[in-house]
Design an enzyme around this catalytic site. Sequence first.
Site, PDB file in Angstrom:
ATOM      1  N   ASN A  15      40.211  27.065  -0.313  1.00  0.00           N
ATOM      2  CA  ASN A  15      41.161  25.948  -0.465  1.00  0.00           C
ATOM      3  C   ASN A  15      41.948  25.692   0.826  1.00  0.00           C
ATOM      4  O   ASN A  15      42.885  24.908   0.834  1.00  0.00           O
ATOM      5  CB  ASN A  15      42.125  26.215  -1.628  1.00  0.00           C
ATOM      6  CG  ASN A  15      43.018  27.426  -1.402  1.00  0.00           C
ATOM      7  OD1 ASN A  15      43.007  28.024  -0.326  1.00  0.00           O
ATOM      8  ND2 ASN A  15      43.803  27.789  -2.403  1.00  0.00           N
ATOM      9  N   GLU A  62      49.337  28.951   0.493  1.00  0.00           N
ATOM     10  CA  GLU A  62      48.504  28.072  -0.320  1.00  0.00           C
ATOM     11  C   GLU A  62      48.826  26.606  -0.017  1.00  0.00           C
ATOM     12  O   GLU A  62      49.952  26.284   0.386  1.00  0.00           O
ATOM     13  CB  GLU A  62      48.767  28.347  -1.804  1.00  0.00           C
ATOM     14  CG  GLU A  62      48.525  29.787  -2.245  1.00  0.00           C
ATOM     15  CD  GLU A  62      47.048  30.097  -2.504  1.00  0.00           C
ATOM     16  OE1 GLU A  62      46.173  29.540  -1.805  1.00  0.00           O
ATOM     17  OE2 GLU A  62      46.779  30.915  -3.389  1.00  0.00           O
ATOM     18  N   ASP A  95      49.488  40.108   4.745  1.00  0.00           N
ATOM     19  CA  ASP A  95      49.913  39.926   3.361  1.00  0.00           C
ATOM     20  C   ASP A  95      49.609  41.152   2.507  1.00  0.00           C
ATOM     21  O   ASP A  95      48.886  42.054   2.932  1.00  0.00           O
ATOM     22  CB  ASP A  95      49.266  38.669   2.757  1.00  0.00           C
ATOM     23  CG  ASP A  95      47.787  38.518   3.132  1.00  0.00           C
ATOM     24  OD1 ASP A  95      47.173  39.518   3.526  1.00  0.00           O
ATOM     25  OD2 ASP A  95      47.275  37.392   3.029  1.00  0.00           O
TER      26      ASP A  95
END
Length: 242
Positions: free
Chosen positions: A136, A143, A67
Site C-alpha cells: 500500500n 500508512e 519500527d
Amino acid sequence: MNILKFNSDEDFVQTGANLIASLLQSNPKAVLGLATGSSPVGVYAKLVEMHQKGLVSFSKATSFNLDEYIGLPVDHPQSYRSFMNEQLFNHIDIDPGQTHIPNGNAADMEAECLAYDKMLEENGPVDLQILGIGSNGHIGFNEPDVNLSSKTHVVDLLEDTREANARFFDSLDDVPRQAITMGIGGILKARQILLLVRGAGKAEAIRNAVEGPITTQCPASLLQSHPNVIVLVDEGAGKWLK
Ligand code: F6R
C-alpha cells in the site's frame, strides 16, 4: 533517485550488501537504519556471509530500527527484536548495546516515542537507511493517510498491512493491531536511503512511489523529495517502471 533493476537475485543482494559494507569500510562508526520484513533478508544474509569472510565489521557501528509491534513480548518469534537477532545481529560483531529498536511494550508509549527520537537526534543522522515498501506504499509503518507524522509515533495498522503480515503468524487474529514507528520526517533525515523492493506484488506500489505524484496516500512517494535515494528492484517489482 537512482533506480537499479536486477534480473538476478544474487546481484540484487550483493549490490545491497556492498553498499552497506563499503559504508562501514569508509566509516566504521556508521549509523545504520534497519528494516525488518522479507525485503532485506537476502541482503542481511549476504552481509553475514561477508562478515564471516572477514570482509566487513560492525564492531563500531550503531543501528536504529524503524519500527516494532506494540504488545508483542520482545522474545516472541515475530517481534522485530527477534527478527533482527536471528537475521543479522546474532551472526555479526555489532555491540548489542548499540542496536536500538523501539520498545513496543513501554508502559508510556508517548514517552518511548520521544525517547527514541531523542536517541536518534543524539546519535544521528543515520548514514544509511534501509527500507522496504508495503504493497500500500507504506514505509516503516507510516500508512497511507491524509496526514503523516513526522516524528516517531504509535500507529493503528491498516487491515491490508495486518493481512500482509499474517503470513508470519498462526492466524490474522494474532497479528498486533498497533505498532510504534519512526515518522516520515525521521526517515528523511538519513544521509542516504536504500529502498529494497522485491516481487510482482510490489510493482504497483513502487511505480506509484517513484513515478506518481508526491502524496500522503503513498508515503513512499515522499522519498522523491530526498536527495540521495537508491532503489533496488527485482524483475517482478520493476515490471511497470518506465
Ligand atoms: C519493516 C517495515 C515495513 C516493511 C514493509 C515491507 O520494518 O518497516 O515497512 O519494510 O512492510 O515488508 P516486506 O519486506 O515483508 O514485504
